[in-house]
Design an enzyme around this catalytic site. Structure first.
Site, PDB file in Angstrom:
ATOM      1  CB  CYS A  95      -0.953   0.006   1.189  1.00 15.46           C
ATOM      2  SG  CYS A  95      -2.080  -1.393   1.209  1.00 15.46           S
ATOM      3  CB  CYS A 418      -0.291   0.675   7.647  1.00 18.57           C
ATOM      4  SG  CYS A 418      -1.964   0.550   6.958  1.00 18.57           S
TER       5      CYS A 418
END
Length: 433
Positions: A95, A418
């Site tokens: 991500c 994250c």
């Protein structure tokens, strides 16, 4: 960790754009990562009017690459009509792939390797590469050695129907066997984040994104996309739920740990299609070409944390580190943009950031923890509502943060995310006038 120079080599953000972020299997269902990356790149060229020959390099983040396209950045460069001399490469870091593209581009500029670099990201879950199982892969490779009918007959006898069942990629941690939703549930339980708190945060994200859409604050990021075959123009994100309510969210069942889990489809980000691109330059080159940059990149850091207990806790480790390394604290930050993988993940990170014990024992920092200022936090919505094409989210965070700084008359922006594997990224930017 990197601190960028405050001189002519300082990397600055000129501008950027993105496609609408759409729920997968909707309007972009027939598109590919190449299509969306090319559209974002062409939109950036049109928006900034940068001379194509000035671009030195292009970097795109992408997690789920097409099997026949290992370097979508290069294909997008060619497809967008850029000079063949513009080199390009693709990066994958879950991500934070888009963030990795940005920081690599900024490093090239700071080191004097390039003056003009495009950083972007793309994901198209509507065209997810489906795998064949390992036994079938081995059988298919054996076919190269087959010569006569008897060889083929023996080959067929070794086949089983179970080999033909496709293997669909899952957002699963190789080291733990847990998916991200399960990790969000575990973190929420550890940090005492209730189901109601998660639903309230998800509702906040959708309401703020709906308000930003009505006021045109997200439209300034978006390049409209005519979608074939009818070429109907898509010009806004389609995952934002204006009709969301606590009652509707509370009615949804747990998605990962039934019946006691607190993570649901309503308080999780959804699979999305989309692409984004930003134009970065050295400060000197921006002045030479007459650009008024949005912001300059001050500092960034990457961190690792436990994939088992802290998979999505990267921002709580990275944000205090990048602030401390720059001599700043949250009171000096005017705009905060965190990636919203899950409402539970966001709230667990906020709990950690506000914990004196976490600051002392996990970060090794002195002094008391600060309260996270929610009046500056993700005020245009976030990944829970706008969407989360894995490779593109980091680029959207930078663009949204820079635009917010100018719109809200702020000075310093903090970005954090994250990522799978137990990773975190935090970045600081400063508005330029």
């Amino acid at each position: 960790m990197a601190v960028f120079p405050d001189d002519e080599r300082s990397p600055v953000l000129i501008d950027g754009c993105r496609t609408p972020f759409l729920r997968y299997r909707t309007e972009f269902r027939d598109s590919t990562t190449y299509d969306l990356a090319r559209i974002a790149l062409k939109g950036l060229l049109q928006k900034t009017q940068v001379p194509p020959e000035a671009i030195r390099h292009t970097i795109f983040g992408c997690v789920m690459s097409e099997p026949n396209m290992s370097n979508v950045a290069r294909e997008a460069v060619i497809g967008a009509g850029l000079p063949r001399q513009v080199s390009a490469h693709t990066v994958a870091m879950a991500c934070i792939s888009g963030g990795q593209a940005i920081t690599q581009a900024a490093d090239l500029i700071a080191r004097g390797q390039a003056d003009v670099v495009v950083a972007g990201g793309v994901e198209c879950f509507s065209n997810l590469p489906i795998l064949v199982r390992r036994p079938l892969r081995r059988k298919l490779l054996e076919m190269k050695k087959l010569k006569g009918p008897m060889d083929y007959l023996r080959w067929l006898r070794g086949m089983h129907l179970s080999y033909l069942v496709p293997e669909i990629p899952d957002v699963m941690e190789f080291s733990t066997g847990l998916n991200m939703g399960q990790s969000s549930d575990r973190m929420s339980a550890y940090w005492g984040v209730s189901r109601e708190e998660q639903d309230r945060y998800a509702l906040r994200s959708h309401q703020l994104a709906a308000k930003a859409t009505r006021e045109g604050l997200l439209a300034r990021e978006i390049v409209p996309v005519p979608v074939p075959p009818r070429f109907q123009v898509v010009q806004k994100d389609n995952g934002i739920r204006e009709d969301a309510s606590l009652e509707k969210l509370a009615a949804l069942p747990p998605a990962f740990y039934s019946p006691y889990g607190t993570t649901t489809a309503g308080n999780s980000s959804f699979l999305s299609d989309g692409a984004a691109a930003v134009l970065l330059m050295s400060a000197a080159k921006a002045r030479e070409l007459g650009y008024r940059p949005l912001a300059r990149l001050l500092n960034y850091t990457y961190v690792g944390c436990s994939p088992l207990d802290e998979l999505l806790l990267g921002p709580a480790y990275a944000a205090p580190k990048v602030l401390a390394d720059t001599g700043l604290n949250l009171t000096r930050v005017d705009t905060i943009e965190f990636h919203e993988a899950f409402a539970g993940q966001i709230l667990a990170n906020i709990r950690a950031l506000e914990s004196d014990r976490f600051r002392r024992e996990n970060l090794g920092l002195k002094g008391s923890a600060e309260e996270v200022p929610m009046d500056r936090f993700n005020l245009l919505g976030g990944s829970l509502s706008v969407g989360h094409p894995f490779g593109a989210t980091g680029v959207r965070l930078l663009l949204t943060c820079a635009n917010r700084l100018r719109h809200e008359n702020g000075s310093i922006g903090l970005i954090a995310s994250c990522a799978a594997g137990g990773h975190g990224l935090a970045m600081l930017i400063e508005r330029l006038d």
